[in-house]
Design a protein around this motif. Structure first.
Motif, short mmCIF file in Angstrom:
data_model
loop_
_atom_site.label_atom_id
_atom_site.label_comp_id
_atom_site.label_asym_id
_atom_site.label_seq_id
_atom_site.Cartn_x
_atom_site.Cartn_y
_atom_site.Cartn_z
N LYS A 245 29.31 3.32 -0.76
CA LYS A 245 30.67 2.94 -0.37
C LYS A 245 30.69 1.80 0.65
CE LYS A 245 32.58 7.56 -1.23
NZ LYS A 245 33.20 8.77 -0.62
N GLN A 246 29.58 1.59 1.35
CA GLN A 246 29.50 0.52 2.35
C GLN A 246 29.08 -0.82 1.73
OE1 GLN A 246 30.51 1.17 5.45
NE2 GLN A 246 30.84 3.33 4.85
N GLN B 6 16.83 -4.45 -1.48
CA GLN B 6 15.47 -3.94 -1.41
C GLN B 6 14.84 -4.28 -0.07
OE1 GLN B 6 13.07 -4.46 -4.93
NE2 GLN B 6 11.22 -4.75 -3.72
N GLY B 7 15.14 -5.49 0.45
CA GLY B 7 14.64 -5.85 1.78
C GLY B 7 15.16 -4.91 2.85
N PHE B 8 16.40 -4.44 2.72
CA PHE B 8 16.94 -3.47 3.67
C PHE B 8 16.18 -2.15 3.57
CE2 PHE B 8 19.70 0.25 4.05
CZ PHE B 8 20.04 0.18 5.40
N PHE B 9 15.92 -1.69 2.35
CA PHE B 9 15.23 -0.41 2.18
C PHE B 9 13.82 -0.44 2.75
CE2 PHE B 9 18.28 0.40 -1.43
CZ PHE B 9 18.89 1.48 -0.83
N SER C 106 22.58 3.07 8.91
CA SER C 106 22.36 1.68 9.32
C SER C 106 22.95 0.66 8.37
CB SER C 106 20.85 1.42 9.47
OG SER C 106 20.25 2.33 10.36
N ILE C 107 23.40 1.07 7.20
CA ILE C 107 23.82 0.09 6.19
C ILE C 107 25.08 -0.67 6.62
CG2 ILE C 107 25.12 1.84 4.93
CD1 ILE C 107 23.25 -1.24 3.53
N ASP D 119 27.49 -6.06 7.81
CA ASP D 119 28.23 -6.99 8.67
C ASP D 119 27.37 -8.20 9.03
OD1 ASP D 119 30.38 -5.30 8.56
OD2 ASP D 119 29.94 -4.30 10.47
N LYS D 120 26.11 -7.97 9.35
CA LYS D 120 25.23 -9.08 9.71
C LYS D 120 25.00 -10.02 8.53
CE LYS D 120 22.71 -6.57 13.31
NZ LYS D 120 21.37 -6.02 13.73
N GLU D 121 24.81 -9.45 7.35
CA GLU D 121 24.57 -10.29 6.18
C GLU D 121 25.81 -11.10 5.80
OE1 GLU D 121 21.72 -10.83 4.49
OE2 GLU D 121 20.75 -9.66 6.07
N LEU D 122 26.98 -10.49 5.92
CA LEU D 122 28.21 -11.23 5.63
C LEU D 122 28.43 -12.35 6.65
CD1 LEU D 122 30.64 -8.31 4.68
CD2 LEU D 122 29.53 -9.96 3.15
N ALA D 123 28.05 -12.10 7.90
CA ALA D 123 28.17 -13.15 8.92
C ALA D 123 27.21 -14.29 8.64
CB ALA D 123 27.91 -12.56 10.31
N LYS D 124 26.00 -13.95 8.18
CA LYS D 124 25.04 -15.00 7.85
C LYS D 124 25.54 -15.89 6.72
CE LYS D 124 20.86 -12.49 9.18
NZ LYS D 124 19.59 -11.88 8.67
#
Length: 491
Positions: A434-435, A447-450, A463-464, A469-474
């Motif tokens: 859902k996130q 996969q990098g997150f996992f 932590s997802i 949020d960080k990935e969307l900001a990047k």
């Protein structure tokens, strides 16, 4: 009566002095040599002078006898060093006809599977791989006596290949007593069945050697399951069904009876990191096919490209990666090389590629898979039906695929959390998915997150949100600088 105590000795023990013993032995040898009759010395010298000639005579006689026996009493089959069958036979011999080896080929191990990620990041010495090397082997199989001989003159060429692992590469001759080669052919069938059993666990990936002269096994990868490649399930099922139908022997007979060319082409397209190459490897493992990688920009001429395709066997997958970059990059590099006074080495053309795909000289029975990140740049002639029979889009990951990936990553049989059961994992996977915004992240990003949270499924689910949020900001930031050759900064 007590024994006298000598220097260098203790009571009840006598030390052995090798230096004094060696001097006494040398003195005895010199004494005997001085007593030797000169006539005997001359005889020894004469015998020593005749020995090389006698050895040469014995060696030539043995070669003549063995050649005569081979000509009249042996049947033989020779397999070239670059043929995959060569490797299959040697693997079977070393696996089923074991013996004590004294000669080895030592090579620094190039690749090895290391499950310890922390250890993999450390700079350590590469282990040495010792492969048994032999020139001639004899063995019994099904009441037949066989002799396997590897040509040493091709060994130097084989060992110069960085991918050489001591198995295959030299010309191989299999011989047996009798007037018929049928026992050898039956042995080769046994070796091929053995190789087919090995493909149940690995995918053999072939590429051209560094001289561009022949196809060589580059490495073998453990089979990757199709469920580990995440994209639309319906499209995946249609793709698998299409390939299964094409590989059915009935389909081949139908094609041939109607004079239709028996070949199949696929185009995998989508953003980078969506699993196009991974899907190709998974398909090769699913259907037990070898994978041949071809980089067309490195091919010098159309004639060389045609030769490469002719050497590829049927019943395999040919992978043409990033097909959109072939002529785009070449036109840029050609203009740049002319400005620098250099010549572009590759003169392979689009018409040359089209000819090997479905031209007069094209081979049949293979599956050709092309991948691209920019399908709009492809020439219409390259993707027309008959050359590309099915197009498969691999896009960013959906919430459903993200949930499936979570369950696969933290399955109870794989997770270090022994308290987790499948129901708990599924609950966490639903919260996790859902996130994930739809059609935003690639499977490789997820996969990098996992990889950062493999030890705890609960931690990954918690932590997802911050990671998203960080990935969307990047992705919204535009702070990357591209510096051209003229040192101009483009923002």
């Amino acid at each position: 009566m007590a024994r006298p105590h000598l220097a260098g000795q203790t009571v009840g023990q006598i030390y052995f002095e090798p230096w004094s013993h060696g001097i006494s032995v040398m003195r005895a040898v010199l004494t005997r040599w001085s007593e030797l009759d000169i006539t005997h010395t001359g005889s020894i010298i004469a015998i020593a002078g005749v020995a090389p000639s006698a050895w040469h005579f014995i060696k030539c006689t043995w070669q003549d006898i063995s050649g005569w026996v081979s000509q009249f009493f042996l049947a033989s089959v020779t397999i070239p060093g670059g043929d995959p069958l060569n490797r299959h036979i040697i693997q079977w011999i070393q696996a089923n006809k074991s013996r004590h080896y004294r000669i080895f080929t030592g090579r620094s191990e190039v690749q090895r599977d290391n499950t310890d990620r922390a250890a993999a990041l450390k700079k350590t010495r590469r282990p040495v791989q010792y492969c048994p090397h032999w020139v001639s082997r004899w063995f019994w199989h099904q009441k037949n006596f066989f002799i396997a001989t590897r040509a040493m003159d091709s060994f130097k060429t084989a060992i110069s290949n960085p991918a050489y692992d001591g198995i295959g590469g030299e010309d191989l001759t299999i011989s047996c007593f009798g007037r018929s080669a049928d026992p050898i052919m039956k042995l080769i069938d046994v070796c091929r069945e053995f190789a087919d059993q090995q493909t149940q666990f690995f995918v053999i990936i072939y590429s051209r050697d560094r001289y561009g002269l022949s196809w060589q096994p580059k490495y073998r990868k453990p089979i990757r399951r199709l469920e580990t490649v995440h994209f639309d399930d319906d499209v995946k099922q249609d793709l698998v069904a299409d390939i299964k139908q094409y590989l059915d022997p009935k389909t081949q007979r139908l094609y041939q009876s109607r004079s239709m060319p028996y070949r199949r082409g696929y185009l995998f397209y989508g953003p980078p990191g969506t699993g196009k190459t991974s899907l190709t490897t998974a398909l090769a493992g699913e259907f037990g096919l070898d994978l041949y990688e071809m980089k067309i920009p490195s091919v010098a001429t159309d004639a060389e490209l045609e030769q490469m395709f002719q050497e590829i066997p049927p019943q395999c997958i040919v992978l043409l990666e990033d097909i959109d970059a072939v002529w785009v990059d070449r036109s840029f590099s050609s203009a740049d090389s002319r400005s620098n006074g250099a010549n572009d080495k590759s003169t392979c053309t689009l018409s040359g590629l089209l000819n090997v795909l479905d031209g007069v000289g094209s081979q049949e029975g293979r599956i050709v898979i092309m991948t691209t990140n920019k399908p709009e740049l492809l020439d219409a002639a390259l993707v027309r039906p008959g050359r590309v029979d099915m197009k498969v889009f691999l896009g960013n990951i959906s919430q459903k695929s993200a949930e499936q990936m979570f369950v696969r990553m933290f399955a109870p049989e794989l997770s270090v959390d022994s308290i987790l059961d499948i129901r708990h994992v599924q609950e966490l996977a639903s919260q996790f998915a859902k996130q994930i915004p739809e059609d935003t992240f690639t499977p490789s990003q997820l996969q990098g997150f996992f990889q950062l949270h493999l030890n705890s499924a609960a931690d990954a689910a918690l932590s997802i949100h911050s990671w998203v949020d960080k990935e969307l900001a990047k992705s919204s930031e535009k702070d990357f600088e591209v510096v051209s050759s003229e040192r101009k900064v483009i923002r």
